[in-house]
Each structure stands twice: as C-alpha cells, then as structure tokens.
Design a protein around this motif. Sequence first.
Motif, PDB file in Angstrom:
ATOM      1  N   LYS A 204      45.281  32.820  46.553  1.00  0.00           N
ATOM      2  CA  LYS A 204      44.062  32.509  47.842  1.00  0.00           C
ATOM      3  C   LYS A 204      43.810  33.999  48.356  1.00  0.00           C
ATOM      4  CE  LYS A 204      46.446  28.406  49.388  1.00  0.00           C
ATOM      5  NZ  LYS A 204      47.441  28.184  50.360  1.00  0.00           N
ATOM      6  N   PRO A 205      43.120  35.450  47.479  1.00  0.00           N
ATOM      7  CA  PRO A 205      42.674  36.511  47.955  1.00  0.00           C
ATOM      8  C   PRO A 205      41.638  36.337  49.040  1.00  0.00           C
ATOM      9  CG  PRO A 205      41.901  35.637  46.217  1.00  0.00           C
ATOM     10  CD  PRO A 205      42.359  34.736  45.796  1.00  0.00           C
ATOM     11  N   TRP A 206      40.937  35.040  49.665  1.00  0.00           N
ATOM     12  CA  TRP A 206      40.361  35.123  50.462  1.00  0.00           C
ATOM     13  C   TRP A 206      41.419  34.973  51.948  1.00  0.00           C
ATOM     14  CZ3 TRP A 206      40.897  30.826  47.331  1.00  0.00           C
ATOM     15  CH2 TRP A 206      41.448  30.196  47.769  1.00  0.00           C
ATOM     16  N   ILE A 207      42.534  35.022  51.246  1.00  0.00           N
ATOM     17  CA  ILE A 207      43.294  34.791  53.109  1.00  0.00           C
ATOM     18  C   ILE A 207      43.459  36.613  53.619  1.00  0.00           C
ATOM     19  CG2 ILE A 207      45.548  34.690  54.088  1.00  0.00           C
ATOM     20  CD1 ILE A 207      43.935  31.616  53.674  1.00  0.00           C
ATOM     21  N   PHE A 208      43.457  37.252  52.843  1.00  0.00           N
ATOM     22  CA  PHE A 208      43.696  38.428  53.334  1.00  0.00           C
ATOM     23  C   PHE A 208      41.760  39.429  52.748  1.00  0.00           C
ATOM     24  CE2 PHE A 208      47.598  37.452  51.098  1.00  0.00           C
ATOM     25  CZ  PHE A 208      48.223  38.299  51.836  1.00  0.00           C
ATOM     26  N   ASN A 209      41.109  38.730  53.419  1.00  0.00           N
ATOM     27  CA  ASN A 209      39.555  39.029  53.226  1.00  0.00           C
ATOM     28  C   ASN A 209      39.541  40.246  52.584  1.00  0.00           C
ATOM     29  OD1 ASN A 209      38.330  37.637  55.692  1.00  0.00           O
ATOM     30  ND2 ASN A 209      40.187  38.864  56.829  1.00  0.00           N
ATOM     31  N   ASP A 210      39.925  40.047  51.216  1.00  0.00           N
ATOM     32  CA  ASP A 210      40.245  41.290  50.095  1.00  0.00           C
ATOM     33  C   ASP A 210      38.435  40.850  49.498  1.00  0.00           C
ATOM     34  OD1 ASP A 210      42.192  42.394  50.963  1.00  0.00           O
ATOM     35  OD2 ASP A 210      42.819  41.727  49.544  1.00  0.00           O
TER      36      ASP A 210
END
Lengths: 210, 467
Positions: A204-210
């Motif tokens: 879930k890369p979006w969790i880290f705002n990446d």
Amino acid sequence: MMLESTKIKMQKFNTLKSIPAYLPIVNIDTDMIIPKQFLKTIKRTGLGKNLFFEMRYDDDGNEIKDFSLNNEPFNNSKILIAGNNFGCGSSREHAPWALLDFGITCVISSSYADIFYSNCFKNGILPIILEEEKIKELSEYSNRKEEISVDLNEQKIVYGNSETKFDIDPFKKKCLLEGLDDIALSLEKSTQIDTYEKKLKENKPWIFND
Amino acid sequence: MPLTLYDKIWEEHLVHQQEDGTALLFVDRHLIHEVTSPQAFEGLRNSNRKVRQPNLTLAVVDHNIPTTDRSKGIDDKDSRIQIETLDKNCKEFGVQLFGVHDKRQGIVHIVGPEQGFTQPGTVIVCGDSHTATHGAFGSLAFGIGTSEVEHVLATQTLVQKKAKNFRVNVNGKLAVGVTSKDVVLQIIGNIGTAGGTGYVIEYAGSLISDLSVENRMTICNMTIEGGARAGLIQPDQKIFDYLKGRPMSPKNENWDKAVEYWKTLKTDSDAKFDKEINLTAEDIVPMVTWGTSPQDVVSIDGKVPNPENESDTDRKNSIERSLKYMGLEPDVAIKDIKIDTVFIGSCTNGRIEDLREAAQILKDKKKAAHVHAMIVPGSGLVKEQAEQEGLDKIFINAGFEWREPGCSMCLAMNADKLKPKERCASTSNRNFEGRQGRGGRTHLVSPGMAAAAAIAGNLDDVRKYQN
Ligand code: SF4
C-alpha cells in the motif's frame, strides 16, 4: 520529591491500605474529574488540587465543606469508590494524572469508560471492577472511616474480617506490579515493526504518500 | 471464517499478537493537537526517542485557540504556551503542523478528511475521543490518551485489545428537517452511554448509504457518546469521490491501486455480530437533549421527564440531579424551554453542509433579540467555502457572530463559554455538567434545530422553518 519537568516514573503497585473515599455518583465524567480549564498545562503534575474542582469549590474558590474529599480523613484517601461508568467522557489523561497527584492510586467501581480504564494502567493506578453489592458493602467502610486494603498480587480486597477477589488482565497486572513502561516493551518488537512497514510500503505505497 | 469490516482492518494491521490477548497494531495516521500532546513529546525527549514516522503524523491547533481575531497574538498565557509548545515540538521532531495562521487550520477531525489524510482501511488515532469521526471513511479510528500518543509517536504502533462487533442498522428515509444528528442522538438514546462499551460499531442500512459523506461523519463522530471507541461505515463511491484530488489523497497510479483496495473493504454477508440493533429512519424526528448525558434525549414534541415516573432509584436520582443542574421542571414541554445562546460548530456539525443547513433556515430571518448566537466554522477552508457561497452574510444578517475556526464552545477551553445558568442550543456533542462553561446548560441539537432555536428564542421545531 517529584521533578516537575520529567515524566513521572511509573510507580510499582503492590499493596495499598487506606480509608476509602466514596462518591456515590454514577457517570462521573472526565469533566467532573478535572475540568478543561486545567488542561492548558504542559505538565503531568500539579493537577491534584483541582481534582473534582466543580464539586469541591464554590464560585469564590472556597472549599465546599460537605464534599467528602475536602475533609479528613478523605483528603488523604488513596482509594476512591465511585458509581458506575466512572471516567466516561473525554480521553484526557489529565483525569488519571489529577487522581494520582491527589494521592489516589486505586479506584473501585462497577464499570469504567474504556479509555479511562486503560489510561489508569499507564499511570500506575489500579482500577478495580466489582459488583454493585460489593461496592455498597465497601462503601460502609468509608462511612465508618475504617481502612480497607488492596492486594494486587493476590487480587483481593481485605475489609474487616471479609475479603473479596477481583479480576484483572494478567499482563496489565504484571505491568503495574513491575512498573513497566509500555513503550520500551513495544520497542522490543522493533524488527517486527520494520518488517511490517516494509511490507506496507510494497502493498500500500499510498499510505506513505510516496 | 466470515469477517466484519472491523475484523478485516484489525487483521491487516497486526504487527504482533501477544500472548496475553493484546495486539500490537500498526497506526497509519496519527493526528495530534496542542492539548494532549505536550506531555507526550516531553516523554520522548526525556527518553531520547524520536518520532518514528513523522510523515504519518499531522498536527493542528484547535482546542485552545481563540476564535476571534488572532492576528495580534493570543492573550491567555497558558493557551499561548500550549500552542507555542506544539509549534516547537513539531519543529524539533519534524512533524507537519497547521498553525494558527494557516488557512488549513481547523478542528482536527475536520482537517483530516478535508486534506485526504483520512483514508479507508487505515488505523487512525488521535488524542481526542471524537476520533471515531474518521470511521465514516471506513477506517478504524479511535481516541487515545497522552501516554498512547507518546507510544504511537515512538513506535507507530499501539497496544490494543480487540473489541466486539456491534452493528447498528438504520433503514428507510428521513423526513424533511430530520438529519443525521437526530439519527445519532436517537441511537445513543436507544443504547445508552454505556451501550457500546467494549464494542466497535458498524453503521449500516439503506439510510446510512444514502447519507452524504459529511452526514456520515456526524454519526461516527458521536459514537463515543454511546460508549464505543470506534464507529465505522463501509466505504463506497461517495467516499472515493470525496477523496479524489485532495492534497494528501493518493495520486496517479497509487490512486487506482488504493481504490481497488478500498473496494474490498466490506463486512462479509454472513459475518456474525455480537450485538445488533435496527432503527427505522421514518420513526426518527428532530431530537433534543434535556439532561446532562447525551443519552438524555427527547423529541422536540416531547416533555422534560418526571423522575417520579422512574422506578429505578439510581435512574431517578440521576434524573433529579440533571434537572436541578439544567434548571428544568418535570413535564415542561420542550418547546417551552427558553434559550440564551446558540452555538453552531464543532467536529460534529462544523462542516460546510452543516452551515448550509443552518443558513437555509436563517435566510432572511433574525435571531430573537435576547439570544446570543455564534457560528464557528470547523476549519479555515470551511470558512472560506462558506464565504464564497455567501453564507456568512446570511448568518451576520440574522444576527450571528461569524468566527474563526476552532473547537470553541464545544469544550469551552478558550474564551467562548457559557456563564453559569446560561442555556444553550448547541450543535456539539456533549452536554455534561460544565462542558460549555461552569454551570452552563447545554441542549444538543442539529444545526437546523439550533438555527430554529435562535429565531424562536426557545427550543423549537425546525420543521416549521423550512424555507
Ligand atoms: S470540536 Fe469538541 S469534540 Fe471536536 S475535537 Fe474539538 S473539543 Fe473535541
């Protein structure tokens, strides 16, 4: 002496003997325990004098005589017996800090609000749950100004010639008995947290705002 | 085994299952504010610990700040120190802060969703008991104490025990003038303030899916008043549309991946709930609280209860105590209760839709002469939006004060408070003794009902005022 600017080291809890104070009021909420005007502090200490502020002082700031905690021996009580749903309301930890600063390290009620209940353990306060009947029995000791004693290790309250057992989560008990710091315990799991974060970044890369 | 939405989010966030039944849960989003964080940062400093994931942390000032002109600084010394302390701590630990002069500043539970920081399927915590608001997005969101704030800052995890599952189904359609605030007051009236203790509540049913995102937030917001720490709603297209394009929402291919995942977030059809209740939307009418607990609800057509009708002594005593505090006589019609103050705002009802609801009633009307009325938008962005729509003019023309964003009279930590015996129709969430000021008397209502009360000068039925 307590150092004001440092975190209060969690006190180990073992046995406790005191004449209990009794507040026969249900739904004592965190606003009643410590009103919000005292939440502007950036410290954990010093709140005891404002515990139960609105019940304890009149409009001119004088102590209200018939409020039990203002009077001997209850101004020195370490145990507080109260009506059900104690600590409902906000998540403010100022509530247990105020109790602690006043000298109360054990609360006895038939039920608690969840957040308050867990906040107690984090500050070395033992919240005991007993049935209403037992609470009534114990409150007699407050009325008669007689001591009762609490033994955490044995999970019992001794009063007069009687005693009663209480339940407590074994881990919470251990932490209280040993005065353990939650954060240090969790940091022992650092590798697991690292692994979790790594997986999270992939899935879930979006969790880290990446 | 079939799982509930709560079960699924829980499992997704398990870092470590401990032997004693507690679990170490990963926290995706941590919101902090000035009141419950200073001692947590102090704790970090004293033990030489860092904030583990500053990027997953967002700070905002809200509880303590004045809602009048702030350009000249803050007079109250303690408030100022607390606000400056947050500023200092955020700089030192690398946490993003929306400070007093930032347009994005506002009530923490309004700012999170507004920025897209709040997202479905996440675990969200904040040192504030109304964190369940974010559950409207299908996240597991709950309030924590300061020790836990410190724990999350240091470890990005939290030690938790799994709660039980409770489903509240609301089906049908709401009548005109009835809002999600009335729905949640009705729910709390039904289950009582301890009815949800030990549970996480999932709100479901056709009414819940018909509600707008903001109205869903109002319902989840007051979950704690029913005793449950978290309340959530299955996310749907409305949620995805709401989040699309917000500053902190996922971007580009991450957006597609996220939505794909969010669509899987639902309770299995055969999942078991430990407790379940059903409400019919058509039965719900505009509600008011009469007492000093959020469960003390009555319909606007009702009467103040009479303690003599109670057989249970504890209940009887508690009603007597409430009535004495509230300065109310038994059996008085609710609509005969005169009010002094109207407060529209808070994380329960301080969003743009709430302001529109109030404006619709107040348009071309005036508040009663004896009433002091104020509107405090939930955030700087809500304020801006309202001004673009001209709502501020409607409020000001109606005789309301139009304030700067913050928690304000919801908890009365700043200068906005009731005087002793002052009676307020308030859109906030708590009517505890002294909540809005020492001796102040709170009646919780919806924004429309608050507007109606302002016009009438007493509690009144919003349905009479539909423009
Ligand atoms: S508006 Fe009220 S309930 Fe919401 S965060 Fe602020 S003080 Fe808490």
